[in-house]
Design a protein around this motif. Structure first.
Motif, short mmCIF file in Angstrom:
data_model
loop_
_atom_site.label_atom_id
_atom_site.label_comp_id
_atom_site.label_asym_id
_atom_site.label_seq_id
_atom_site.Cartn_x
_atom_site.Cartn_y
_atom_site.Cartn_z
N GLY A 180 3.74 12.04 2.77
CA GLY A 180 4.46 12.18 1.13
C GLY A 180 5.39 11.10 1.80
O GLY A 180 5.90 10.28 0.71
N GLY A 181 5.61 10.76 2.91
CA GLY A 181 6.76 9.11 3.66
C GLY A 181 5.45 8.18 2.74
O GLY A 181 5.76 6.88 2.76
N ASP A 241 -3.48 6.25 -0.45
CA ASP A 241 -1.97 5.48 -0.08
C ASP A 241 -1.84 5.14 1.13
O ASP A 241 -1.19 4.59 1.96
CB ASP A 241 -0.45 6.12 -0.68
CG ASP A 241 -0.71 6.11 -2.21
OD1 ASP A 241 -0.88 5.21 -3.15
OD2 ASP A 241 0.54 6.69 -2.96
N VAL A 242 -1.89 6.34 1.98
CA VAL A 242 -1.84 6.60 3.47
C VAL A 242 -2.95 5.84 3.49
O VAL A 242 -2.98 4.37 4.62
CB VAL A 242 -2.68 8.07 4.20
CG1 VAL A 242 -1.74 7.40 5.36
CG2 VAL A 242 -1.34 9.18 3.43
N VAL A 243 -4.21 5.17 3.55
CA VAL A 243 -5.24 4.76 4.44
C VAL A 243 -4.58 2.75 3.83
O VAL A 243 -5.21 1.83 4.30
CB VAL A 243 -6.74 4.67 3.58
CG1 VAL A 243 -6.98 3.73 3.49
CG2 VAL A 243 -6.69 6.03 4.02
N GLN A 244 -4.03 2.87 2.27
CA GLN A 244 -4.30 1.71 1.49
C GLN A 244 -2.49 1.21 2.60
O GLN A 244 -3.36 -0.31 3.12
CB GLN A 244 -4.09 2.36 0.22
CG GLN A 244 -4.70 1.80 -0.54
CD GLN A 244 -4.65 2.61 -2.04
OE1 GLN A 244 -3.87 2.62 -2.28
NE2 GLN A 244 -5.91 2.68 -3.08
N LEU A 245 -1.60 1.65 2.85
CA LEU A 245 -0.42 0.73 3.43
C LEU A 245 -1.09 1.17 4.86
O LEU A 245 -0.36 -0.24 5.09
CB LEU A 245 1.01 2.17 3.31
CG LEU A 245 0.95 1.98 2.38
CD1 LEU A 245 2.44 3.25 2.04
CD2 LEU A 245 1.83 0.68 1.50
N PHE A 246 -1.92 1.48 5.36
CA PHE A 246 -2.55 1.22 6.81
C PHE A 246 -3.04 -0.03 6.73
O PHE A 246 -3.38 -0.91 7.55
CB PHE A 246 -3.14 2.44 7.50
CG PHE A 246 -2.91 3.16 8.05
CD1 PHE A 246 -2.53 2.94 9.62
CD2 PHE A 246 -2.51 4.57 7.61
CE1 PHE A 246 -1.17 3.79 10.49
CE2 PHE A 246 -1.97 5.31 8.76
CZ PHE A 246 -1.28 5.01 10.18
N ALA A 248 4.42 3.94 -1.12
CA ALA A 248 3.47 2.89 -1.99
C ALA A 248 3.66 3.01 -3.67
O ALA A 248 3.05 2.73 -4.04
CB ALA A 248 2.45 3.37 -1.47
N THR A 249 5.24 3.77 -3.38
CA THR A 249 5.27 3.53 -5.39
C THR A 249 5.98 1.77 -5.35
O THR A 249 5.34 1.73 -6.32
CB THR A 249 7.02 4.67 -5.11
OG1 THR A 249 7.42 5.38 -4.55
CG2 THR A 249 7.75 4.35 -6.86
N TRP A 250 6.64 1.14 -5.07
CA TRP A 250 6.36 0.16 -4.81
C TRP A 250 5.79 -1.35 -3.65
O TRP A 250 6.21 -2.61 -4.72
CB TRP A 250 8.02 -0.67 -4.86
CG TRP A 250 9.30 0.44 -5.92
CD1 TRP A 250 9.94 1.28 -5.63
CD2 TRP A 250 9.04 0.28 -7.03
NE1 TRP A 250 10.06 1.53 -7.27
CE2 TRP A 250 9.63 1.21 -7.82
CE3 TRP A 250 8.22 -0.32 -7.85
CZ2 TRP A 250 10.08 1.23 -9.21
CZ3 TRP A 250 8.21 -0.49 -9.20
CH2 TRP A 250 9.17 0.30 -10.06
N VAL A 251 5.89 -0.44 -3.00
CA VAL A 251 4.62 -1.85 -1.70
C VAL A 251 3.21 -1.72 -2.38
O VAL A 251 2.61 -1.01 -1.94
CB VAL A 251 4.94 -1.14 -0.54
CG1 VAL A 251 3.77 -2.38 0.10
CG2 VAL A 251 6.16 -1.10 -0.54
N MET A 257 -4.97 -1.55 -5.52
CA MET A 257 -4.83 -0.23 -6.56
C MET A 257 -3.74 0.85 -5.67
O MET A 257 -4.08 1.61 -6.93
CB MET A 257 -6.61 0.35 -5.56
CG MET A 257 -8.14 -0.36 -5.89
SD MET A 257 -9.73 0.66 -5.87
CE MET A 257 -9.35 -0.16 -4.30
N SER A 258 -2.89 0.94 -4.38
CA SER A 258 -2.16 1.53 -4.28
C SER A 258 -1.17 1.68 -5.39
O SER A 258 -0.67 2.68 -6.17
CB SER A 258 -1.86 1.26 -2.76
OG SER A 258 -0.69 0.67 -3.42
N SER A 259 -1.18 0.85 -6.36
CA SER A 259 -0.04 0.06 -7.54
C SER A 259 -0.85 1.29 -9.24
O SER A 259 -0.15 1.53 -9.45
CB SER A 259 0.62 -1.21 -7.42
OG SER A 259 1.44 -1.21 -6.55
N ALA A 260 -1.89 0.34 -8.72
CA ALA A 260 -2.65 0.94 -10.15
C ALA A 260 -3.04 2.03 -10.20
O ALA A 260 -2.94 3.28 -11.43
CB ALA A 260 -3.95 0.05 -10.32
N ASP A 261 -3.26 2.81 -9.24
CA ASP A 261 -3.57 4.40 -9.68
C ASP A 261 -2.75 4.85 -9.69
O ASP A 261 -2.56 6.01 -10.49
CB ASP A 261 -4.50 4.96 -8.17
CG ASP A 261 -3.75 5.07 -7.08
OD1 ASP A 261 -3.01 4.56 -7.23
OD2 ASP A 261 -4.37 4.76 -6.05
N SER A 262 -1.42 5.19 -9.70
CA SER A 262 -0.82 5.67 -9.32
C SER A 262 0.15 5.72 -10.99
O SER A 262 0.68 6.48 -11.51
CB SER A 262 0.91 6.03 -8.18
OG SER A 262 1.28 4.02 -8.09
#
Length: 596
Positions: free
Chosen positions: A56-57, A190-195, A62-65, A347-352
């Motif tokens: 969740g964190g 999102d977890v993978v993408q932020l890493f 990833a909402t905005w990053v 992609m972390s922004s587009a999917d959501s």
């Protein structure tokens, strides 16, 4: 055209990793919520409301990053006329998450809503919910299109591949795993993408900082070396514009389905608040490498690099300073790793955003407005179709529309001036009704569009105090043109006018109808008179009686196993125990009365 094999391999590895994680998340959680009797459609939208603290964190951050966040922050730090002082996104969105967590996350999650539009339809009716869906949908679609467009440009800078092909492939991967797994796939990827973003950019920063062409960034922050100091400054005449833009980010970043999608998926209201605060910290941390890369770009003697003597600003490529720094100031293997990080960010922004738009359409437009008797399987298929349609629409706009950024600027402004004051009213102001909501909608839209949008060549028809005319080069035609610049904080003023208009017109309509000044038969929106009719309330109440809110416009709903009349907007397992007990007592009383 040169094809960089190493770059293509790096991107392929990142894309396959994200695709694998998305499919794995969908498979892992395919039976989630079945034991509790949760609908499959709701599981896709809010993940069975069991997203934990770790995942969740990351997904809240990833909402905005995303691609726009990291590229845009680097761009503004680099631009000579702006600098760090105008890179407002990190602090603006971080404060947005703090404010959202303090005031909005708890009431939305504790009432068990499924989408952001639920409270609007519950209080103002299906027509108003449909109207508010328009700016919300525009914001999500144009945001997705803008970041896909940025991705195409970024990939073409480093890998030198066809922009259209890179955009289409990226969009197809995001659409596919969102289609398969819904919010679970979005959250786990999102977890993978932020890493990927964090590691990819931090690996690149030391190499770029130690490049011989780069001066000490602590010196270039305060002294002019190759351009004006990257620390930036705010001129006295621009103070109100800066405040207006900051309020737009801080408050306008709240009323987005991409945010409430995460809030409503949290396992409890308190968890939703904690996730918001964690994400605020995450936003600031993730912005640090972007700020440093922007500062590096402003401290570089480009004549000593493979880029050439003409700087990115003079080539009108300031918006791509991050990939340019990666390519020309880092070794190839590092730049390709960083490129994969940027692609992952997009992609972390587009999917959501695509999932958010389809969730609102399937639930608030299709199910609650047109097909209240629709089966859960039908809703799932509507979601799948709209994920594909909205994803395709965003991709098409990214490929063919030169003004996609202007469209996103305008639509995000409309979200701020229309939806935010309505959200304030519906959650915290008792007594507002559909008449006030319609008035507020019109006020916000007219006052914002009246101020014009230079990026879209949309001339103003309202000239606010302090307006000036500047000559600027148009971003598409390249020609000089006269542009009206509004120095007045008209966006925030429009938002406040919309909020006050909602309250004033709601109470005015209530007074006129209740006092008999206007006949009850003219209450054509059923917003005042029908609220006090017990007969109508008995047929249309969509929440517990303790909330005492009716949605008089909806047709009778055929009850089915998973969605009863009392649970159209709220789920019993998310309500406080005393509310459930009160509902059971009232229902038993009414059944006893029927027997008599």
């Amino acid at each position: 055209m040169t094809i960089h094999v190493e770059g293509l391999v790096a991107i392929a590895i990142f894309y396959l990793l994200i695709l694998f994680v998305g499919i794995w998340a969908a498979w892992k959680n395919k039976h989630s919520g079945e034991a509790e009797g949760t609908d499959r459609s709701e599981t896709i939208m809010v993940g069975g409301r069991d997203i934990g603290l770790f995942v969740g964190g990351f997904t809240m951050t990833a909402t905005w990053v995303g691609g726009g966040y990291i590229n845009g922050t680097a761009e503004y730090v680099y631009l000579p006329d702006y600098g760090l002082a105008w890179a407002q996104a990190p602090f603006g969105y971080a404060l947005s998450l703090v404010v959202g967590g303090l005031f909005f996350a708890k009431p939305m999650r504790s009432r068990g809503y499924v989408t952001m539009l639920d409270p609007f339809q519950q209080k103002y009716g299906k027509r108003m919910g449909g109207l508010l869906f328009i700016p919300a949908l525009m914001g999500e679609i144009f945001w997705s299109a803008a970041i896909l467009s940025a991705l195409g440009a970024t990939l073409s800078v480093i890998v030198d591949i066809n922009i259209k092909m890179s955009v289409v492939i990226s969009a197809l991967i995001a659409i596919f795993y969102t289609l398969v797994g819904g919010l679970y796939s979005v959250a786990y990827t999102d977890v993978v993408q932020l890493f990927c973003i964090f590691i990819g950019l931090w690996i690149s920063v030391p190499f770029a900082l130690t490049n011989p062409a780069v001066s000490d960034i602590t010196i270039t922050a305060v002294k002019q070396v190759y351009q004006s100091p990257w620390r930036g400054s705010i001129h006295k005449g621009d103070t109100w514009v800066w405040i207006d833009n900051f309020c737009l980010l801080m408050l306008g970043g709240i009323p987005w389905q991409v945010y409430f999608q995460r809030v409503l998926s949290a396992s409890s209201a308190n968890y939703a608040q904690v996730l918001s605060f964690l994400a605020a910290f995450g936003c600031l941390v993730m912005a640090v490498p972007s700020v440093l890369i922007g500062a590096i770009g402003a401290s570089t003697d480009w004549n000593q690099t493979s880029y050439g003597a003409i700087s990115p600003k003079e080539r009108d490529q300031a918006d791509m300073i991050l990939p340019i720094v990666l390519q020309h100031l880092c070794p190839p293997f590092v730049s390709f790793f960083g490129l994969g990080a940027v692609s992952a960010a997009v992609m972390s922004s587009a999917d959501s955003s695509i999932l958010s738009a389809s969730s609102m359409f399937a639930r608030n437009i299709y199910q609650l407005t047109f097909r209240q008797s629709a089966s859960d399987r039908e809703i799932v298929w509507v979601m799948r179709i709209t994920i594909f349609v909205f994803g395709g629409l965003a991709t098409l706009m990214a490929l063919v529309t030169g003004t996609v950024y202007g469209l996103w600027y305008l639509s995000s402004d409309l979200v701020y001036v229309i939806i935010f004051p309505q959200l304030l009213s519906v959650l915290f102001v008792k007594g507002t009704n559909t008449y006030g909501s319609v008035a507020a909608y019109l006020f916000g839209m007219v006052l914002r569009i009246g101020g014009g949008e230079p990026y879209l060549q949309l001339p103003p028809f309202i000239y606010y105090p302090g307006w000036i005319i500047e000559q600027r080069i148009h971003h598409i035609t390249g020609e000089m043109e006269d542009v009206v610049i509004q120095k007045f904080p008209f966006k925030t003023m429009s938002m406040l006018a919309s909020f006050l208009g909602n309250v004033a017109f709601s109470y005015l309509a209530k007074y006129l109808f209740e006092s008999g000044k206007i006949s009850h038969k003219y209450d054509f929106l059923d917003a005042v008179v029908s609220k006090h009719s017990e007969e109508i309330m008995d047929k249309t109440t969509l929440v517990t009686r303790s909330n005492n809110i009716g949605l008089s416009e909806m047709a009778p709903v055929k009850p089915r196993l998973s969605v009863t009349l009392a649970a159209a907007f709220t789920r019993r397992d998310t309500l406080p125990k005393e509310m459930v007990m009160e509902e059971e007592e009232s229902s038993s009383d009414s059944s006893h009365h029927d027997e008599e």
